[in-house]
Write an enzyme that holds these catalytic residues in place. Structure first.
Site, PDB file in Angstrom:
ATOM      1  N   ASN A  32     -25.522   2.252 -39.653  1.00 33.72           N
ATOM      2  CA  ASN A  32     -26.260   3.122 -40.559  1.00 33.72           C
ATOM      3  C   ASN A  32     -26.159   2.587 -41.985  1.00 33.72           C
ATOM      4  O   ASN A  32     -25.061   2.300 -42.471  1.00 33.72           O
ATOM      5  CB  ASN A  32     -25.671   4.535 -40.513  1.00 33.72           C
ATOM      6  CG  ASN A  32     -26.301   5.470 -41.527  1.00 33.72           C
ATOM      7  OD1 ASN A  32     -27.477   5.814 -41.421  1.00 33.72           O
ATOM      8  ND2 ASN A  32     -25.528   5.881 -42.522  1.00 33.72           N
ATOM      9  N   GLU A  33     -27.308   2.436 -42.626  1.00 35.97           N
ATOM     10  CA  GLU A  33     -27.370   2.053 -44.040  1.00 35.97           C
ATOM     11  C   GLU A  33     -26.560   0.784 -44.324  1.00 35.97           C
ATOM     12  O   GLU A  33     -25.804   0.706 -45.295  1.00 35.97           O
ATOM     13  CB  GLU A  33     -26.909   3.218 -44.927  1.00 35.97           C
ATOM     14  CG  GLU A  33     -27.803   4.433 -44.795  1.00 35.97           C
ATOM     15  CD  GLU A  33     -27.385   5.612 -45.667  1.00 35.97           C
ATOM     16  OE1 GLU A  33     -26.367   5.485 -46.377  1.00 35.97           O
ATOM     17  OE2 GLU A  33     -28.067   6.651 -45.635  1.00 35.97           O
ATOM     18  N   ASN A  34     -26.723  -0.194 -43.458  1.00 41.22           N
ATOM     19  CA  ASN A  34     -25.993  -1.449 -43.638  1.00 41.22           C
ATOM     20  C   ASN A  34     -26.601  -2.338 -44.720  1.00 41.22           C
ATOM     21  O   ASN A  34     -26.152  -3.467 -44.941  1.00 41.22           O
ATOM     22  CB  ASN A  34     -25.933  -2.204 -42.302  1.00 41.22           C
ATOM     23  CG  ASN A  34     -25.345  -1.351 -41.197  1.00 41.22           C
ATOM     24  OD1 ASN A  34     -26.065  -0.915 -40.317  1.00 41.22           O
ATOM     25  ND2 ASN A  34     -24.055  -1.081 -41.262  1.00 41.22           N
TER      26      ASN A  34
END
Length: 822
Positions: free
Chosen positions: A422-424
């Protein structure tokens, strides 16, 4: 709801069958917040009053979380560090030469396990399950001279540590509390010397749903390398009828081995509306003992994300109607009990949900079993959240946790997606932020997930430069909150549907300060631009700086949250190529990144509060998604509305019924027919000319032969207020020893300031205690007012207390309470 309660009850039977040799270690624990000089300090002989008697330990029950309350303490950062647990085990293994195991359902975040002073295991990762074999350590301890003083019991010590660590996932920049402690259940398990360790069930069904195939694979725990055994299997259909019985001789090995394949004609298909579960009962027989029945469930279903098109389940389109869940609750932090989890999941299902994203980590096994039995499709996620990419230690943990998540939740028919992160795309944890290295590791994880499980898809959320690697992609679309206006939602969504092969919209919504309402929630939003994108960007969650946006400039009212949700839901009904979406988030939760929110350290986008009390938005979802007839008048926590005399105010009713009739002070104001394209409230709204006074509203709605009703009462204030000048306190409720106190802000003439948002702080002196640090609208000693008022609860504890309320620039107020007062 009745059938869901029945399913949850049947689940209890299933779990008990799986755990016949297992005992939950819930009582008899002591806890020390902080570190020791070494494990010896936890077990050394102690005489009262001696130097060895400190530091002092507290008695606790499991599950237990370091951060049960300090995660939402408005005055400090939450504790990140070590904590120790200790107990003494009374062991009685029923198996000759059997093994003694400790099975952790999750512990945060780094864990060391000791039997007396011998370290027997370490584990890094707060969310996956893991097992420790303590057999040999127990034998060594019982033979030692030190064992005599424990009188047949075995001392067990566990050190948990959630200290910040750049080389550990999830990142400490994640927008949720990285809890510490034994916050999931710990089980004592007895097994024979040779035992069944894992059972993987792979069911498939043909396109017509007429023929199903089942492949069963097994792995064994066999530390002594024992020989051949016999495995007996019984496979039963959802009604308990025998489908197949099988007895096989097996050569026990540690790695997974295919054991059996068979065909099922006309299988009953699993779906959200009919979550049909088959069972496998397994018994392992060997010269060293018979392992009692182990039960696993599975389901037949087929699904497809059509390219640039909808989601198909069992050959039919299913619009995924989803939300998200964090493991977090008022007063317990991550240490949610079975009863708490079950209550939450039933509320989620009753809202009409058929899909859930488990954010942002592997969750409790009970959550997955409830999703199976209730019929909720699952996106489950690896805890690679924000921060970029660390070194080899970091990557090794990510590989191991992904492997564990897939292996441990392999049999659940509810799971359709393994998420890799997530949201890397969020830099900050490391000096280096290399997109190509992140892509390379994402590709490695994607390949690993497909090797471990070829029957499901992979996904990520918000990392555009990796969107081509995974099977399903969710971009950032926050129209109406972090950027743009919610009327831009449909255009942005349809653009992404065309841009990526398989699209699913995870995360959308708006914060709301529970109990805050607005006559005009758009008064401050005129400067928000359109046509400049609707993605969340760095800094958009801040309450200052950056471009105009609702998250910064809006009133954070439940009124605006309901309108935004209402708009999204009616638009989703009109997008035939939409796979679905998941609203962020079901329940308010703790986060270290939001100290300045109206409730400090709480992400307030939930449709229920942190203690599961529904906000108004819960009923908006029900009006679109639930099959059970329902009706709800907006404003149950809005005791005073306001405006000029004679002004027409909107009364909104949320319902899934075909029509509704509104009564005002006993007089009918006519019937309205529901039309989901008639925004807001699907046409169920009335314009009422208001005068100073009290109003009782009642609505009667009909769906087929079923009639449902709802009512509210409120006062309408026409007097205009001036600048806030006075605070006052009064007790508004008393139940047993618990009192509820209301603070009110008025102008110098005593007129309530109904739009006041001042930050106030409650205090208490005396015998009682405030019920604060709960992260709820009536459970925080510091918060913003909602419509010029705020509530707090307290325990009187049989004595006298003085409660105070203060706010900058306004004289403080006090209220004297005793146990006998009302």
């Amino acid at each position: 709801m009745a059938k869901y309660l029945l399913a949850a009850g049947m689940l209890l039977v299933t779990l008990s069958l799986r755990a016949q040799q297992s005992t939950r270690l819930t009582g008899g624990w002591e806890f020390l917040k902080g570190d020791l000089g070494g494990v010896w300090e936890a077990v050394r002989p102690v005489t009262a009053g001696s130097p060895e008697s400190v530091p002092l330990w507290d008695s606790v029950a499991l599950p237990h979380c370091f951060n049960a309350r300090d995660a939402v303490d408005p005055d400090q950062n939450y504790y990140e560090g070590p904590g120790w647990y200790r107990t003494q085990l009374q062991l009685k293994n029923p198996y000759k030469n059997g093994r003694i195991l400790l099975h952790f359902e999750g512990a945060g975040q780094k864990t060391n396990v000791y039997v007396y002073t011998q370290e027997v295991a370490t584990h890094t990762g707060g969310y996956d399950e893991w097992t420790v074999d303590i057999t040999d350590a127990v034998k060594a301890f019982t033979k030692s001279p030190d064992s005599k003083r424990f009188k047949g019991r075995v001392p067990l010590e566990i050190r948990c540590d959630n200290s910040r660590d750049l080389q550990m996932i999830p990142s400490d920049m994640s927008d949720f509390t990285v809890h510490g402690g034994l916050y999931r259940y710990l089980n004592l398990v007895y097994v024979p010397a040779l035992s069944l360790d894992e059972v993987h069930i792979l069911p498939r069904v043909d396109a017509g749903g007429s023929t199903g195939t089942v492949q069963i694979s097994t792995a064994f725990r066999n530390p002594d390398h024992l020989g051949e055994a016999v495995l007996r299997l019984k496979i039963k259909d959802p009604q308990g009828k025998m489908v197949r019985e099988e007895e096989r001789r097996v050569q026990p090995q540690g790695e997974m081995q295919k054991l059996l394949s068979f065909t099922v004609n006309k299988p009953q298909l699993w779906s959200p509306s009919d979550p049909a579960l088959y069972t496998v009962e397994a018994v392992l027989l060997s010269p060293d003992g018979t392992q009692q029945t182990r039960q696993e469930t599975f389901g037949f279903r087929q699904f497809t994300f059509m390219e640039h098109g909808p989601f198909m389940l069992n050959g039919k389109r299913l619009l995924l109607r989803g939300t998200h869940r964090h493991q977090d609750g008022a007063g317990v932090g991550a240490a949610e009990t079975e009863a708490m989890i079950r209550r939450e999941m039933l509320l989620i299902k009753a809202m009409g949900v058929n899909f859930i994203r488990l954010a942002h980590y592997q969750q409790s096994p009970l959550v997955l079993h409830l999703c199976d039995s209730l019929g909720i499709l699952v996106w489950e996620e690896l805890a690679w959240c924000r921060g970029g990419l660390g070194g080899e230690t970091y990557k090794t943990q990510a590989r191991r946790m992904l492997t564990n998540m897939i292996n441990q939740h392999y049999n659940h028919p509810a799971v359709i997606i393994w998420s890799l992160g997530n949201e890397n795309d969020w830099p900050g944890d490391f000096a280096e932020f290399d997109r190509q290295k992140i892509r390379a590791f994402m590709k490695e994880l994607n390949d690993l997930a497909h090797r471990l499980d070829s029957s499901r898809l992979t996904a990520i959320r918000r990392c555009d430069f990796c969107k081509d690697i995974v099977d399903v992609y969710s971009p950032s679309i926050w129209a109406g909150w972090y950027s743009g206006r919610y009327t831009e939602y449909r255009d942005a969504t349809e653009k992404w549907i065309r841009q990526v092969p398989r699209f699913l919209h995870a995360e959308w919504g708006a914060d709301s300060h529970a109990r805050r309402h607005a006559e005009d929630p758009y008064a401050r939003l005129g400067g928000i631009p359109t046509g400049q994108g609707v993605a969340e960007k760095a800094g958009d969650a801040a309450l200052s700086g950056g471009k105009a946006r609702a998250s910064r400039d809006g009133d954070w009212s439940e009124t605006y949250q309901c309108d935004l949700i209402d708009w999204y839901l009616q638009e989703q009904e009109r997008m035939p190529d939409l796979t679905g979406s998941a609203y962020w988030i079901f329940k308010d939760f703790a986060t270290p990144l939001r100290p300045d929110n109206p409730l400090p350290y709480v992400n307030q986008k939930g449709v229920v509060e942190r203690d599961l009390r529904p906000k108004e938005a819960y009923y908006v979802f029900q009006s679109y998604w639930s099959d059970q007839p329902m009706v709800h008048i907006y404003g149950h926590t809005w005791p005073t509305r306001w405006g000029a005399a004679g002004k027409k105010e909107t009364v909104k009713v949320y319902s899934n019924c075909a029509e509704a009739e509104l009564f005002v002070n006993g007089r009918s104001y006519g019937r309205k027919k529901r039309d989901s394209h008639d925004f807001p409230a699907a046409g169920l709204r009335w314009e009422l000319p208001m005068q100073e006074g009290d109003y009782t509203l009642r609505v009667v709605a009909r769906k087929g032969r079923v009639t449902v009703t709802d009512s509210i009462a409120f006062h309408y204030q026409t007097a205009q207020w001036g600048s806030p000048a006075r605070l006052s306190l009064r007790q508004v409720n008393s139940s047993g020893d618990t009192a509820t106190v209301e603070a009110t802000l008025t102008d110098s003439h005593g007129i309530p300031c109904l739009d006041a948002r001042n930050v106030v702080r409650f205090g208490l002196t005396g015998d009682g205690v405030l019920l604060d640090d709960l992260g709820t609208s009536d459970g925080s000693r510091k918060l913003e007012l909602y419509n010029g008022r705020a509530l707090i609860r307290m325990k009187k504890q049989g004595g006298r207390s003085v409660i105070s309320i203060s706010s900058r620039g306004i004289p403080s107020a006090f209220l004297d309470l005793s146990s006998g007062s009302r």
